[in-house]
Design a protein around this motif. Structure first.
Motif, PDB file in Angstrom:
ATOM      1  N   THR A 437      -3.755  13.531   0.186  1.00 22.00           N
ATOM      2  CA  THR A 437      -2.914  12.453  -0.341  1.00 22.00           C
ATOM      3  C   THR A 437      -1.445  12.826  -0.221  1.00 22.00           C
ATOM      4  OG1 THR A 437      -3.105  13.298  -2.591  1.00 22.00           O
ATOM      5  CG2 THR A 437      -4.623  11.552  -1.953  1.00 22.00           C
ATOM      6  N   VAL A 444       0.647   3.934   0.249  1.00 22.08           N
ATOM      7  CA  VAL A 444      -0.429   3.855  -0.733  1.00 22.08           C
ATOM      8  C   VAL A 444      -1.579   4.705  -0.220  1.00 22.08           C
ATOM      9  CG1 VAL A 444      -2.023   2.336  -1.963  1.00 22.08           C
ATOM     10  CG2 VAL A 444       0.220   1.479  -1.280  1.00 22.08           C
ATOM     11  N   VAL A 445      -2.076   5.577  -1.064  1.00 19.19           N
ATOM     12  CA  VAL A 445      -3.241   6.361  -0.670  1.00 19.19           C
ATOM     13  C   VAL A 445      -4.344   6.132  -1.694  1.00 19.19           C
ATOM     14  CG1 VAL A 445      -4.160   8.619  -0.109  1.00 19.19           C
ATOM     15  CG2 VAL A 445      -1.788   8.092   0.418  1.00 19.19           C
ATOM     16  N   TRP A 446      -5.456   5.663  -1.195  1.00 24.49           N
ATOM     17  CA  TRP A 446      -6.605   5.463  -2.064  1.00 24.49           C
ATOM     18  C   TRP A 446      -7.559   6.639  -1.875  1.00 24.49           C
ATOM     19  CZ3 TRP A 446      -5.177   0.711   0.634  1.00 24.49           C
ATOM     20  CH2 TRP A 446      -4.627  -0.270  -0.218  1.00 24.49           C
ATOM     21  N   ALA A 447      -7.814   7.342  -2.933  1.00 24.78           N
ATOM     22  CA  ALA A 447      -8.768   8.443  -2.862  1.00 24.78           C
ATOM     23  C   ALA A 447     -10.056   8.000  -3.532  1.00 24.78           C
ATOM     24  CB  ALA A 447      -8.202   9.680  -3.544  1.00 24.78           C
ATOM     25  N   ASN A 448     -11.142   8.092  -2.806  1.00 23.19           N
ATOM     26  CA  ASN A 448     -12.459   7.656  -3.289  1.00 23.19           C
ATOM     27  C   ASN A 448     -12.459   6.222  -3.787  1.00 23.19           C
ATOM     28  OD1 ASN A 448     -13.811  10.037  -2.632  1.00 23.19           O
ATOM     29  ND2 ASN A 448     -13.106  11.032  -4.508  1.00 23.19           N
ATOM     30  N   THR A 449     -11.630   5.410  -3.181  1.00 26.43           N
ATOM     31  CA  THR A 449     -11.641   3.973  -3.401  1.00 26.43           C
ATOM     32  C   THR A 449     -10.820   3.384  -2.260  1.00 26.43           C
ATOM     33  OG1 THR A 449     -11.195   2.214  -4.999  1.00 26.43           O
ATOM     34  CG2 THR A 449      -9.608   3.996  -4.916  1.00 26.43           C
ATOM     35  N   ALA A 456       1.022  -3.414 -11.647  1.00 22.90           N
ATOM     36  CA  ALA A 456       1.770  -2.245 -12.103  1.00 22.90           C
ATOM     37  C   ALA A 456       1.891  -1.174 -11.027  1.00 22.90           C
ATOM     38  CB  ALA A 456       1.099  -1.654 -13.345  1.00 22.90           C
ATOM     39  N   SER A 457       1.239  -1.390  -9.900  1.00 25.60           N
ATOM     40  CA  SER A 457       1.161  -0.346  -8.885  1.00 25.60           C
ATOM     41  C   SER A 457       2.046  -0.675  -7.683  1.00 25.60           C
ATOM     42  CB  SER A 457      -0.297  -0.216  -8.436  1.00 25.60           C
ATOM     43  OG  SER A 457      -0.397   0.686  -7.372  1.00 25.60           O
TER      44      SER A 457
ATOM     45  N   ASN B 131       1.028   4.673 -13.427  1.00 25.55           N
ATOM     46  CA  ASN B 131       1.004   3.226 -13.543  1.00 25.55           C
ATOM     47  C   ASN B 131      -0.280   2.760 -14.226  1.00 25.55           C
ATOM     48  OD1 ASN B 131       3.410   3.218 -11.865  1.00 25.55           O
ATOM     49  ND2 ASN B 131       2.019   3.674 -10.166  1.00 25.55           N
ATOM     50  N   HIS B 137      -8.992   3.424 -12.840  1.00 29.44           N
ATOM     51  CA  HIS B 137      -8.373   4.313 -11.860  1.00 29.44           C
ATOM     52  C   HIS B 137      -7.170   5.010 -12.465  1.00 29.44           C
ATOM     53  CE1 HIS B 137     -10.534   1.478  -9.227  1.00 29.44           C
ATOM     54  NE2 HIS B 137     -10.739   2.561  -8.506  1.00 29.44           N
ATOM     55  N   ASN B 139      -3.597   6.108 -11.474  1.00 30.39           N
ATOM     56  CA  ASN B 139      -2.686   5.619 -10.434  1.00 30.39           C
ATOM     57  C   ASN B 139      -1.301   6.162 -10.719  1.00 30.39           C
ATOM     58  OD1 ASN B 139      -0.499   3.674  -9.669  1.00 30.39           O
ATOM     59  ND2 ASN B 139      -2.166   2.634  -8.636  1.00 30.39           N
ATOM     60  N   PHE B 140      -0.743   6.843  -9.726  1.00 22.19           N
ATOM     61  CA  PHE B 140       0.605   7.359  -9.934  1.00 22.19           C
ATOM     62  C   PHE B 140       1.460   7.189  -8.689  1.00 22.19           C
ATOM     63  CE2 PHE B 140       0.190  11.341  -7.520  1.00 22.19           C
ATOM     64  CZ  PHE B 140      -1.183  11.517  -7.496  1.00 22.19           C
ATOM     65  N   THR B 278      -0.727   6.742  -5.362  1.00 15.68           N
ATOM     66  CA  THR B 278      -2.062   7.305  -5.148  1.00 15.68           C
ATOM     67  C   THR B 278      -3.024   6.776  -6.215  1.00 15.68           C
ATOM     68  OG1 THR B 278      -1.033   9.302  -4.274  1.00 15.68           O
ATOM     69  CG2 THR B 278      -3.354   9.460  -4.895  1.00 15.68           C
ATOM     70  N   TRP B 279      -4.186   6.430  -5.771  1.00 14.93           N
ATOM     71  CA  TRP B 279      -5.225   5.920  -6.688  1.00 14.93           C
ATOM     72  C   TRP B 279      -6.419   6.865  -6.681  1.00 14.93           C
ATOM     73  CZ3 TRP B 279      -5.687   0.533  -8.531  1.00 14.93           C
ATOM     74  CH2 TRP B 279      -4.640  -0.309  -8.139  1.00 14.93           C
ATOM     75  N   HIS B 280      -7.041   7.012  -7.822  1.00 19.80           N
ATOM     76  CA  HIS B 280      -8.340   7.697  -7.859  1.00 19.80           C
ATOM     77  C   HIS B 280      -9.171   7.168  -9.022  1.00 19.80           C
ATOM     78  CE1 HIS B 280     -11.452  10.789  -7.934  1.00 19.80           C
ATOM     79  NE2 HIS B 280     -11.108  11.006  -6.681  1.00 19.80           N
TER      80      HIS B 280
END
Lengths: 483, 292, 303
Positions: A437, A444-449, A456-457, B131, B137, B139-140, B278-280
């Motif tokens: 990541t 935008v990086v989606w990890a395991n999704t 908010a993102s 966030n 998730h 999310n930052f 980044t999302w997890h």
């Protein structure tokens, strides 16, 4: 007694269209009034599912743009910039609430006009659009907290041009932060999907927002160009292709117009052998077949660790069998109609090219409607980094699959593109997730999704995927002068 | 008899080395009265190209250092200048400054470097966010350097202008190709010697002297330069904007007097940062009903 | 090769991401099942039910009445199937067998010191043997969750393999008691373990522990079945048990089986619901679909 072993099929389950209200003809929403275009021209918007006419839409010309900008300027000078911030916020809250009340109607119209499955319009597009207004409404009187030690002021009039893949959601992404930051707006939806923006105009009218604060004008590329080139516009916000983004950049070169561009992508979705595989398969499907692949951040380049490639491809093919392709208004439809004939031709051109390049094609075996614009979910194996199919954005349900051996190799290949919008990483190993990541050049990086969005993102790209962020606290700076 | 002085040869700084321009050309830096004070390298587009290659190569090493370490290296730059203050003052005077204002410019430059040294390991904490998304998730959003930055050094100040834009660029982990002040070039080359002595990895900062009008194009059309910064140059703004379109460079233009004390701040760093989100997933098992 | 010796063949189970599973499951729940597919689905559900009574207070009277209901779900509405099986304690197997006779309804018996499984292996074997001798068509065993959680996987594996041998002709359902396994990773691991040890069916729960057959858990187990089928070509059955008390949830389970495994699994040979109150809700839905009127429970028998 045992049951008959015949196939159990889903009966049609069409969403009703009885409750939606659509006019036959739509004019321009300028200065709080429905205004006829001085071009006197209308164009047709059709349902991509059956190619039938839904409504006629006004084609705004230079004069109309001028009128819209003037009304936005006047509203900015006389009302909106003078209004206390908390009052401004309350109007935005009102819009959010009315959208929520009319959510079902918006969802049905969105699905009709764009071809996206009603399930997605209902569960993703419309709620996210409402939430975006709700989220930014609360920022209106808190802007000082977002930018410590800076003096903030609105930019003025924002010209906003949005694409056809998420029509209402993109309108919300553009309008909500612009209003919260104290700007007024001239927005142009894409010509194939004007309807929900026009419904939003009705909602804005219903909300009592002062006239001219939001102007919604419809039209083609020339209308957009008039907005971009208008001397009294302070800010251009554009979502669309990288090609058009560059045209806009050239048009505003040397001016003081601020710009945010949210452009194309060719995002990598990377699967390691320790990934939660079945969820990764969902991530692949969601990454490329969501909204028929009309997603700028679509995970269109799949990288699979070579030792699990056969398994992943087998699972993916099996999963594709259960995707229902068909009438967007059917609640069981997973993949709807391609937005337009033009886009379908582009996609088909790439599919042909892929075959020519020697890639191995696999398409869902599901039945495809005879009428309308449809493309079955498609994957290509046996492609290389140098295949055109791997390099260019297709903007359709077409996935390329490459294999890799090492972490280093896949990072290099993932970043080996002019784009940098998004990326996906699938592995069970936390340390590896953070390595990737951090090193993937993407906004935008989606990890395991994959393909998750939230007001908010912050969302937006690196490199040729554009600049500026939309969403979250970071999305505000696009609409503020900071000194 | 008066001792014969050793005159300084000003070369460009590229890839951590001090080569002459590959073009072999030179131009004369002049003092206020128009007398020549030094032969400067008249850099070419190939010098720009080589510098960009070096900057790209150094990006991993520089952005990969810990923020704390970058902070120490920037502080080290300040320390080294402090020790060579008189050399910079002399050069500024040679280029036409009054003694007092020359001393002030060098001191302000040192203070500005120290200011940005302090930011290296802090700016991320201020602009980053966790966030609160409406799904399960984590999310930052956080900053990452935009990459290789082209900097056309402010043309109205020899040292302070350069420092004012270069420091925030490298404090944020970017590498940089600088087109030096054309008419007041001496300090920029001496400054590169300071950089060289300050643990800044070779290639992280590259400084080329020459004609701005000639070098702007190869720099701003370069497809491997991610962002471009300049100050003033209003008459060139449109041209630079147009040159920068092809790879969608982030163009930051400023019109500021860098001698003012308020021309430093966090946003000069974040202007050269990308925001990455980044999302997890968050697994929600157990403890759900716990009230602590 | 004896099943015990296959422990070495047990593959490494893939990890499971719970949030991803929840998202996938929510997609099954959004499938809209209307008109014909609803009626067909509801009848299929009825035919997949293991009508169950597993209580300390079970008596011959109770079991007799339940068995009658199993064959005569709602006689005033012709054309309904029977349930798949009745599920009882070993002591009731003989009686149940005599009740269902040649109706096609199977008799399933729990065994292996159900529900806790906290007994020595020889007791479990005796327990199972007894049920089989009494005529049980199917054995629902429980795994030793304590041993599983302590990491003694080969112990759990061997136990299943040995019970499988005792079953003879009877089909073996292996209850994982997923509510005690806590994570989906454990559910997956236990599923793989049970399948490789010889389970004909894997089953979520005893019905005594909550949560029981959540769709997330069933999903995870179905994926284990899918992978095993892809590897070996051998079909394994699935039985979610406990907590599926209404038609909608049952239909969503069918959707899930259809999309994950395929229509081949949509028969009671390969899919069962372990439930006691589901049948009546399904009956009410069938009558509602047929008549267009919402139904009252007063018109549907409780046995």
């Amino acid at each position: 007694m045992t049951s008959k072993n015949k196939n159990w099929e889903y009966s049609p389950s069409l969403e009703s269209t009885g409750h939606i209200k659509l006019k036959k003809k739509y004019d321009l929403f300028i200065n709080g009034k429905w205004t006829k275009s001085s071009s006197k021209k209308y164009f047709k918007t059709i349902n991509p599912n059956d190619e039938k006419l839904i409504a006629e839409i006004s084609h705004a010309n230079q004069n109309d743009v001028d009128l819209a900008v003037k009304s936005a300027r006047k509203a900015y000078d006389t009302v909106w910039s003078k209004m206390p911030a908390n009052e401004r916020g309350k109007y935005i809250y009102r819009i959010a609430r009315i959208m929520q009340e009319r959510a079902k109607e918006l969802a049905v119209i969105e699905s009709l006009d764009s071809g996206k499955p009603i399930r997605e319009a209902r569960d993703i597009d419309i709620p996210l659009a409402c939430n975006h207004f709700f989220y930014y409404a609360g920022w209106a009187d808190k802007l000082d907290y977002a930018f410590p030690n800076r003096k903030i002021s609105p930019l003025g009039v924002a010209g906003q041009i949005i694409p056809w893949n998420f029509p209402l959601l993109m309108a919300a992404w553009k309008i909500a932060p612009a209003l919260a930051a104290g700007n007024t707006v001239v927005l142009k939806p894409a010509e194939t999907t004007s309807l929900t923006a026009l419904k939003l105009a009705e909602i804005i009218e219903e909300s009592g927002l002062p006239a001219g604060v939001v102007n919604i004008i419809t039209g083609h590329g020339d209308t957009g160009a008039s907005i971009v080139n208008h001397p009294d516009i302070n800010k251009i916000a554009f979502t669309g292709s990288t090609g058009v983004g560059k045209i806009i950049q050239k048009a505003i070169a040397g001016t003081d117009k601020k710009a945010t561009l949210e452009l194309g992508g060719k995002s990598a979705n990377i699967i390691f052998d320790d990934a939660p595989l079945d969820q990764a398969i969902e991530g692949i499907v969601n990454g490329i077949f969501f909204n028929q692949g009309h997603v700028c951040c679509a995970g269109s380049r799949l990288f699979v660790q070579e030792n699990i490639a056969d398994k992943v491809i087998r699972k993916l093919k099996h999963r594709m069998k259960s995707l229902v392709v068909g009438n967007p208004l059917d609640k069981n439809t997973d993949v709807g109609a391609i937005n337009s004939k033009d886009q379908l031709q582009i996609i088909n051109k790439y599919i042909k090219l892929g075959k020519k390049e020697g890639a191995e094609l696999y398409q869902s075996t599901c039945s495809i409607p005879k009428k309308g614009f449809f493309c079955p979910p498609t994957i290509f194996t046996n492609v290389a980094q140098s295949s055109i199919l791997v390099q260019e954005e297709i903007f359709g349900p077409v996935l390329t699959i490459q294999t890799f051996r090492t972490v280093d190799e896949v990072i290099q290949k993932a970043n080996n593109t002019p784009y940098g919008l998004a990326a996906g990483v699938w592995t069970d190993k936390g340390a590896r997730i953070f390595n990737l990541t951090t090193k993937l050049k993407a906004g935008v990086v989606w990890a395991n999704t994959y393909n998750k969005f939230d007001p908010a993102s912050p969302f937006g790209g690196y490199k040729e995927s554009g600049f500026g962020r939309e969403g979250g606290m970071h999305g505000l700076s696009a609409y503020l002068k900071l000194s | 008899m008066k001792r014969v002085e050793i005159l300084k040869t000003y070369k460009i700084y590229s890839g951590g080395k001090f080569p002459r321009t590959e073009s072999g050309r030179y131009y004369m830096a002049l003092d206020k009265k128009g007398n020549p004070i030094a032969n400067m390298c008249l850099g070419s587009r190939k010098d720009v190209r080589n510098a960009v290659v070096s900057a790209r190569k150094a990006l991993g090493a520089w952005s990969g250092k810990t923020a704390f370490n970058r902070s120490q290296i920037l502080y080290r730059i300040a320390e080294v200048i402090e020790g060579r203050k008189s050399q910079f003052v002399e050069e500024l005077i040679l280029q036409g400054s009054q003694k007092n204002s020359a001393i002030k410019e060098v001191e302000d430059s040192i203070d500005r470097i120290v200011y940005y040294a302090g930011w290296c390991d802090k700016f991320c904490q201020i602009g980053s966010s966790v966030n609160p998304v409406s799904s399960s998730h984590f999310n930052f959003s956080t900053y990452e350097p935009v990459g290789v930055v082209g900097l056309i050094a402010p043309q109205d100040s020899s040292l302070l202008g350069l420092v004012s834009l270069l420091m925030p660029i490298i404090a944020g982990g970017n590498t940089c190709v600088v087109l030096a002040n054309e008419s007041l070039p001496l300090c920029s080359i001496t400054f590169s010697e300071v950089l060289h002595a300050s643990d800044v990895p070779g290639g992280a900062v590259n400084i080329i002297t020459g004609h701005i009008s000639e070098l702007i194009k190869p720099l701003s059309t370069h497809m491997d330069v991610n962002a471009l910064a300049f100050s003033g140059l209003n008459e060139l703004k449109k041209e630079i904007d147009l040159f920068s379109v092809e790879n969608l460079k982030r163009v930051r233009s400023y019109d500021l007097n860098w001698k003012n004390t308020d021309t430093q701040g966090l946003h000069y760093i974040t202007d050269f940062q990308e925001v990455k989100t980044t999302w997890h997933p968050i697994e929600n098992i157990g403890g759900a009903t716990s009230t602590y | 090769m004896k099943n015990q010796n296959k422990f070495n063949l047990l593959p490494l189970s893939p990890t499971v991401d719970k949030v991803g599973v929840e998202e996938r499951v929510s997609r099954f729940q959004k499938r809209s099942i209307k008109t014909n597919s609803k009626m067909d689905g509801l009848k299929m559900v009825l035919n997949m039910i293991d009508l169950t009574t597993l209580e300390g207070k079970d008596t011959p009277g109770k079991v007799r009445q339940m068995c009658y209901k199993a064959i005569h779900l709602h006689d005033s509405f012709p054309g309904l199937p029977t349930v798949a099986a009745v599920c009882v304690y070993p002591s009731m197997v003989g009686l149940a067998k005599s009740m269902v006779k040649d109706s096609g309804v199977k008799v399933a018996s729990v065994s292996t010191a159900f529900p806790s499984g906290q007994a020595p292996l020889d007791v479990k074997i005796t327990d199972t043997k007894y049920a089989v001798e009494q005529g049980a068509d199917e054995i629902d065993m429980v795994i030793s969750r304590g041993k599983f959680l302590a990491g003694e996987y080969s112990f759990v594996f061997d136990e299943i393999a040995q019970i499988k041998e005792v079953c003879g002709e009877a089909r073996l359902k292996v209850i994982l008691e997923t509510g005690e396994l806590a994570t989906l990773d454990n559910v997956r691991k236990a599923s793989d373990l049970a399948i490789y040890a010889g389970a004909d069916f894997i089953k979520t729960s005893t019905g005594k522990i909550q949560p029981a057959a959540t769709m997330q858990v069933t999903y995870t187990m179905l994926m284990a079945i899918r992978d095993y089928y892809d590897e070996t070509g051998i079909m394994v059955g699935m039985k979610p048990a406990g907590g599926i008390s209404n038609s909608k949830l049952a239909l969503h389970n069918l959707v899930m089986v259809k999309e994950l495994l395929g229509d081949e699994w949509l028969t009671n040979e390969w899919f069962r619901f372990g439930a006691s109150s589901l049948a009546n809700d399904v009956l009410m839905q069938i009558l509602k679909t047929d008549t267009g009127k919402y139904q009252s429970s007063d018109y549907f028998t409780i046995d």
